[in-house]
Design an enzyme around this catalytic site. Structure first.
Site, PDB file in Angstrom:
ATOM      1  N   GLU A 255      39.064 -37.146  35.798  1.00 37.55           N
ATOM      2  CA  GLU A 255      39.224 -38.518  36.292  1.00 37.55           C
ATOM      3  C   GLU A 255      40.111 -38.418  37.522  1.00 37.55           C
ATOM      4  OE1 GLU A 255      37.619 -40.948  35.016  1.00 37.55           O
ATOM      5  OE2 GLU A 255      37.038 -40.150  33.073  1.00 37.55           O
ATOM      6  N   CYS A 294      44.432 -46.249  39.444  1.00 43.12           N
ATOM      7  CA  CYS A 294      43.279 -45.495  39.941  1.00 43.12           C
ATOM      8  C   CYS A 294      42.104 -46.428  40.201  1.00 43.12           C
ATOM      9  CB  CYS A 294      42.896 -44.434  38.930  1.00 43.12           C
ATOM     10  SG  CYS A 294      42.694 -45.109  37.279  1.00 43.12           S
TER      11      CYS A 294
HETATM   12  P1  NAP Z   1      48.424 -34.951  40.441  1.00 43.94           P
HETATM   13  O1  NAP Z   1      49.500 -34.566  41.379  1.00 43.94           O
HETATM   14  O2  NAP Z   1      47.075 -34.381  40.669  1.00 43.94           O
HETATM   15  O3  NAP Z   1      48.966 -34.569  38.986  1.00 43.94           O
HETATM   16  C1  NAP Z   1      48.240 -34.879  37.835  1.00 43.94           C
HETATM   17  C2  NAP Z   1      48.679 -33.973  36.702  1.00 43.94           C
HETATM   18  O4  NAP Z   1      48.289 -32.633  36.977  1.00 43.94           O
HETATM   19  C3  NAP Z   1      50.179 -33.925  36.489  1.00 43.94           C
HETATM   20  O5  NAP Z   1      50.437 -33.865  35.113  1.00 43.94           O
HETATM   21  C4  NAP Z   1      50.566 -32.617  37.153  1.00 43.94           C
HETATM   22  O6  NAP Z   1      51.761 -32.078  36.657  1.00 43.94           O
HETATM   23  C5  NAP Z   1      49.399 -31.772  36.764  1.00 43.94           C
HETATM   24  N1  NAP Z   1      49.211 -30.572  37.564  1.00 43.94           N
HETATM   25  C6  NAP Z   1      49.510 -30.379  38.869  1.00 43.94           C
HETATM   26  N2  NAP Z   1      49.145 -29.137  39.224  1.00 43.94           N
HETATM   27  C7  NAP Z   1      48.612 -28.541  38.122  1.00 43.94           C
HETATM   28  C8  NAP Z   1      48.059 -27.256  37.861  1.00 43.94           C
HETATM   29  N3  NAP Z   1      47.966 -26.344  38.810  1.00 43.94           N
HETATM   30  N4  NAP Z   1      47.627 -26.972  36.620  1.00 43.94           N
HETATM   31  C9  NAP Z   1      47.701 -27.904  35.632  1.00 43.94           C
HETATM   32  N5  NAP Z   1      48.220 -29.145  35.841  1.00 43.94           N
HETATM   33  C10 NAP Z   1      48.647 -29.463  37.062  1.00 43.94           C
HETATM   34  O7  NAP Z   1      48.220 -36.515  40.372  1.00 43.94           O
HETATM   35  P2  NAP Z   1      49.345 -37.662  40.266  1.00 43.94           P
HETATM   36  O8  NAP Z   1      50.050 -37.683  41.583  1.00 43.94           O
HETATM   37  O9  NAP Z   1      50.135 -37.525  39.028  1.00 43.94           O
HETATM   38  O10 NAP Z   1      48.453 -38.958  40.093  1.00 43.94           O
HETATM   39  C11 NAP Z   1      47.941 -39.725  41.136  1.00 43.94           C
HETATM   40  C12 NAP Z   1      46.465 -39.523  41.308  1.00 43.94           C
HETATM   41  O11 NAP Z   1      45.808 -39.691  40.057  1.00 43.94           O
HETATM   42  C13 NAP Z   1      45.829 -40.525  42.216  1.00 43.94           C
HETATM   43  O12 NAP Z   1      45.023 -39.846  43.135  1.00 43.94           O
HETATM   44  C14 NAP Z   1      44.969 -41.393  41.319  1.00 43.94           C
HETATM   45  O13 NAP Z   1      43.820 -41.916  41.918  1.00 43.94           O
HETATM   46  C15 NAP Z   1      44.639 -40.485  40.222  1.00 43.94           C
HETATM   47  N6  NAP Z   1      44.390 -41.224  38.993  1.00 43.94           N
HETATM   48  C16 NAP Z   1      43.131 -41.294  38.503  1.00 43.94           C
HETATM   49  C17 NAP Z   1      42.877 -41.982  37.334  1.00 43.94           C
HETATM   50  C18 NAP Z   1      41.501 -42.059  36.756  1.00 43.94           C
HETATM   51  O14 NAP Z   1      41.380 -42.467  35.605  1.00 43.94           O
HETATM   52  N7  NAP Z   1      40.470 -41.699  37.475  1.00 43.94           N
HETATM   53  C19 NAP Z   1      43.919 -42.607  36.648  1.00 43.94           C
HETATM   54  C20 NAP Z   1      45.196 -42.524  37.178  1.00 43.94           C
HETATM   55  C21 NAP Z   1      45.416 -41.823  38.354  1.00 43.94           C
HETATM   56  P3  NAP Z   1      53.180 -32.293  37.415  1.00 43.94           P
HETATM   57  O15 NAP Z   1      53.457 -33.734  37.407  1.00 43.94           O
HETATM   58  O16 NAP Z   1      54.094 -31.496  36.593  1.00 43.94           O
HETATM   59  O17 NAP Z   1      52.971 -31.751  38.799  1.00 43.94           O
END
Ligand code: NAP
Length: 519
Positions: A255, A294
Site C-alpha cells: 500500500e 494516503c
Molecule cells: P516510509 O518511509 O516508506 O516508511 C514506512 C515503513 O517502512 C516504516 O515502518 C519504516 O520504518 C519502514 N522501512 C523503511 N525502510 C525499510 C526497509 N529497508 N526495510 C523494512 N522496512 C523499512 O513511509 P512513511 O514516511 O512512514 O509513510 C508515508 C507514506 O506512506 C506516504 O507516501 C503515504 O502515501 C504512504 N501511505 C500509504 C497508505 C496506503 O494505505 N496506501 C497509508 C498510509 C500511508 P522506519 O520508520 O523505522 O524508517
C-alpha cells in the site's frame, strides 16, 4: 522513556541511543525507540513455532471472539491513546478518532463479519468441480492458513488503524503477527500492544512488535510468511526487491503513495449542491490529519469554465481553518508529524509551484505554538490551467495540507488527467447527472482501487472520500502499490494458501461442508 520491543514473549529494550520520538508541536523529546540487538530470526521463529500453532487450533468463531476481547482491552485504555496521539502525532481530537476509533471499529467489524464462518478452520473457494466423465473423482479449492508470520510494516500516519486493520485479518486467518510500526510514531502502537498483552487475550507468540529500525528483519523471511507493507513507493520497491524476499517467494502486499483525484462533473455549476459538496470535501480532505492521509485528495479536476471559481471557494473554506497547537480547543488542524516531513512538504510545494499558480496559501501564525519548534505547514491550494503539460502536479505526492485544482476541457480530458496519477487508492466524482456518475465511476475504476460517486441525494449517507471502510477493498493499482487489503472476508485469502484438492467426491464433499466460504 525507552520503548521496549515485544518479541519471543518478552519485553526487551534495544541497545544504543535509539531514535527520539518528538512532539511535533513543542519540539520536545517524548521517548526513544531502538531495535539494536534484537534477534529478528529468533523473534520470527517464536511467532512461527508458538503463535501459529496456537492460532491454528482455534476456529473462526474463537478467533472472532478473540478480536472482540482485543476491542475491549483497547476501549478500556482509549483516553490514554488520545493523549499519545496528541503528543506524538500532533493530532486534534478528530484526527485521533479517525486513527484510534477507526482501528477499534475495524476490529469490531471483523469480529462480527466472521460470524457466518462459524466453527470452520479452513476456507473453500466455490464448490466441487467435475473434471471428467467419472462423477466420483472431482476437485475443490480450499484455503488453509499460512504456517509463517504476518510481517506488518506500517507508515507513520496511522499508528493505530494501520496496526489493527492488518492484525484483525491476520488473526482471523490464524496467522501470528510481527508488527513494525514507523519509528516516528510507534509509541501509540507499542502502548496498544502492551495493553492487549497485559489483558491476556491473545495466545503466546501471536503478537510481536518492534519499535525502531527494521534491521535485518527481511533477511529471515520464509516462503510461508506474508509481508504487508504500507508506506512510500521508494521503500516498497526496496522491500519487493529484497534478495531474501525474492528467494523465498514471500508474499508481499504493498500500500504505497497515491495522487488521489476528485472530479467535479461538467453539470455541477457554482451554486449547485454537488459544487458545494465538493468544496467542503476537498477542504476537509486537505486539513484532516493535516493532509497526512494516503487517501487524501491531491488533485481536483474541474470544468475549465468554473475552475477558478472552484479554487476561490475552496480557498475561502481553508481560510476558516485554524491551525496550531491541538491542545487549544479552537484549533482544527495540527502540525505535520515531524520536521523531516515538514521539509519534504515545503520542497514538494515548491515543485508544484513551478507548474501551478497559488490559489490560496494560509498566512496566519500557528495558534499557541512556536513555528520554529513545531512542524507546521499552512494549507496550500494550487491551480493549473493547462494541467496536461504538468508533470510534478501528477507525480509529487505532497504529504500535507496541499492540493491542486486542475482545469479540464471535457469528460475524456478529465478521465485522462485522473489516469496521470498512474494508479491511485481512490477517486471521487461529484455530479447531479446520473449518466455521468455511471460513466465516470466505470472510467475511473481501472486506475483507482475505490471510486466514490456522489450526488446531492446520497451525500448525507456518504462515508467520505478519504475514509477506508473495512467492508470495501483498500489498495490501488500501479503507483499505489497494487495492494488489496480489507474488503470484508475476502481479505482472509492473503493469509491462506489456496490449494486445489483432487480426489473422491465424497471426501471432498465432507471437506467442503467443514469449510467456510468468504462470499
Ligand atoms: P516510509 O518511509 O516508506 O516508511 C514506512 C515503513 O517502512 C516504516 O515502518 C519504516 O520504518 C519502514 N522501512 C523503511 N525502510 C525499510 C526497509 N529497508 N526495510 C523494512 N522496512 C523499512 O513511509 P512513511 O514516511 O512512514 O509513510 C508515508 C507514506 O506512506 C506516504 O507516501 C503515504 O502515501 C504512504 N501511505 C500509504 C497508505 C496506503 O494505505 N496506501 C497509508 C498510509 C500511508 P522506519 O520508520 O523505522 O524508517
Amino acid at each position: 522513556m525507552n520503548l521496549a520491543n515485544y518479541v519471543g514473549g518478552r519485553w526487551i529494550e534495544g541497545g544504543g541511543a535509539g531514535t527520539a520520538l518528538i512532539d511535533p508541536v513543542l519540539g520536545t523529546e517524548l521517548a526513544r525507540a531502538s531495535t539494536q540487538g534484537i534477534d529478528f530470526a529468533a523473534a520470527l521463529g517464536f511467532a512461527r513455532g508458538t503463535g501459529g500453532p496456537a492460532l491454528r487450533t482455534m476456529n473462526f468463531a474463537e478467533r472472532a471472539a478473540m478480536l472482540g476481547k482485543i476491542v475491549e482491552a483497547l476501549q478500556a485504555n482509549r483516553d490514554a491513546y488520545g493523549e499519545i496521539a496528541l503528543a506524538n502525532s500532533g493530532n486534534t481530537k478528530g484526527d485521533a478518532a479517525i486513527d484510534i476509533d477507526g482501528a477499534i471499529g475495524t476490529l469490531r467489524y471483523y469480529a462480527r463479519a466472521a460470524q457466518p464462518l462459524g466453527t470452520a478452520k479452513t476456507l473453500r473457494d466455490g464448490g466441487l468441480i467435475r473434471m471428467g466423465r467419472d462423477e466420483g473423482f472431482q476437485a475443490l479449492h480450499v484455503g488453509v492458513p499460512l504456517r509463517g508470520v504476518a510481517i506488518h510494516i506500517n507508515a507513520f500516519n496511522f499508528p493505530a488503524w494501520g496496526l489493527w486493520e492488518k492484525i484483525a485479518v491476520a488473526f482471523l486467518a490464524g496467522v501470528p503477527v510481527l508488527a513494525k510500526p514507523a519509528t516516528a510514531t510507534c509509541w501509540l502502537a507499542q502502548r496498544m500492544v502492551e495493553d492487549v498483552v497485559k489483558a491476556g487475550v491473545v495466545p503466546a507468540g501471536a503478537i510481536s512488535i518492534v519499535c525502531g529500525g527494521a534491521g535485518d528483519l527481511l533477511n529471515h523471511v520464509r516462503p510461508q510468511d506474508a509481508i504487508a507493507f504500507t508506506g512510500s513507493a521508494a521503500t516498497a520497491a526496496s522491500i519487493k526487491n529484497h534478495r531474501r524476499v525474492i528467494e523465498a517467494g514471500t508474499r508481499v502486499n504493498i500500500e504505497a503513495d497515491s495522487l488521489n483525484a476528485c472530479l467535479l462533473g461538467p453539470d455541477a455549476a457554482p451554486g449547485s449542491a454537488e459544487f458545494d459538496l465538493l468544496v467542503a470535501e476537498v477542504a476537509r480532505e486537505m486539513t484532516v490529519k493535516a493532509g497526512q492521509k494516503c487517501t487524501a485528495i491531491r488533485r481536483v479536476l474541474a470544468p475549465a469554465q468554473v475552475a477558478a471559481q472552484l479554487a476561490d471557494a475552496i480557498g475561502a473554506r481553508l481560510a476558516g481553518v485554524k491551525t496550531g497547537n491541538p491542545r487549544n480547543e479552537t484549533v482544527r488542524m495540527g502540525p505535520l508529524v515531524n520536521k523531516a516531513q515538514q521539509k519534504a512538504a515545503v520542497d514538494g510545494i515548491a515543485a508544484l509551484k513551478r507548474e501551478a499558480r497559488v490559489a490560496y496559501e494560509g498566512k496566519d501564525a500557528p495558534i499557541d505554538a512556536d513555528p520554529a519548534k513545531g512542524a507546521f505547514v499552512a494549507p496550500t491550494l494550487l491551480a493549473a490551467n493547462d494541467p496536461s503539460t504538468g508533470r510534478a502536479i501528477h507525480d509529487v505526492e505532497v504529504f500535507g495540507p496541499v492540493a491542486t485544482v486542475m482545469a479540464y476541457r471535457d469528460a475524456e480530458d478529465a478521465f485522462a488527467l485522473a489516469r496521470r496519477g498512474q494508479g491511485s487508492l481512490v477517486a471521487s466524482v461529484f455530479s447531479g447527472d446520473p449518466a455521468f456518475l455511471t460513466t465516470a465511476a466505470l472510467e475511473l475504476a481501472d486506475s483507482h482501487g475505490r471510486v466514490l460517486a456522489l450526488d446531492a441525494a446520497t451525500a448525507k449517507s456518504s462515508t467520505g472520500h478519504g475514509i477506508v471502510m473495512p467492508m470495501c477493498k483498500h489498495g490501488g493499482p500501479g503507483r499505489a502499490g497494487g495492494g488489496d487489503e480489507l474488503g470484508g472476508l475476502g481479505a482472509l485469502w492473503f493469509y491462506h494458501q489456496r490449494s486445489a484438492l483432487q480426489g473422491p467426491a465424497e471426501r471432498l464433499k465432507a471437506i467442503a461442508e467443514a469449510s467456510a466460504t468468504t462470499v
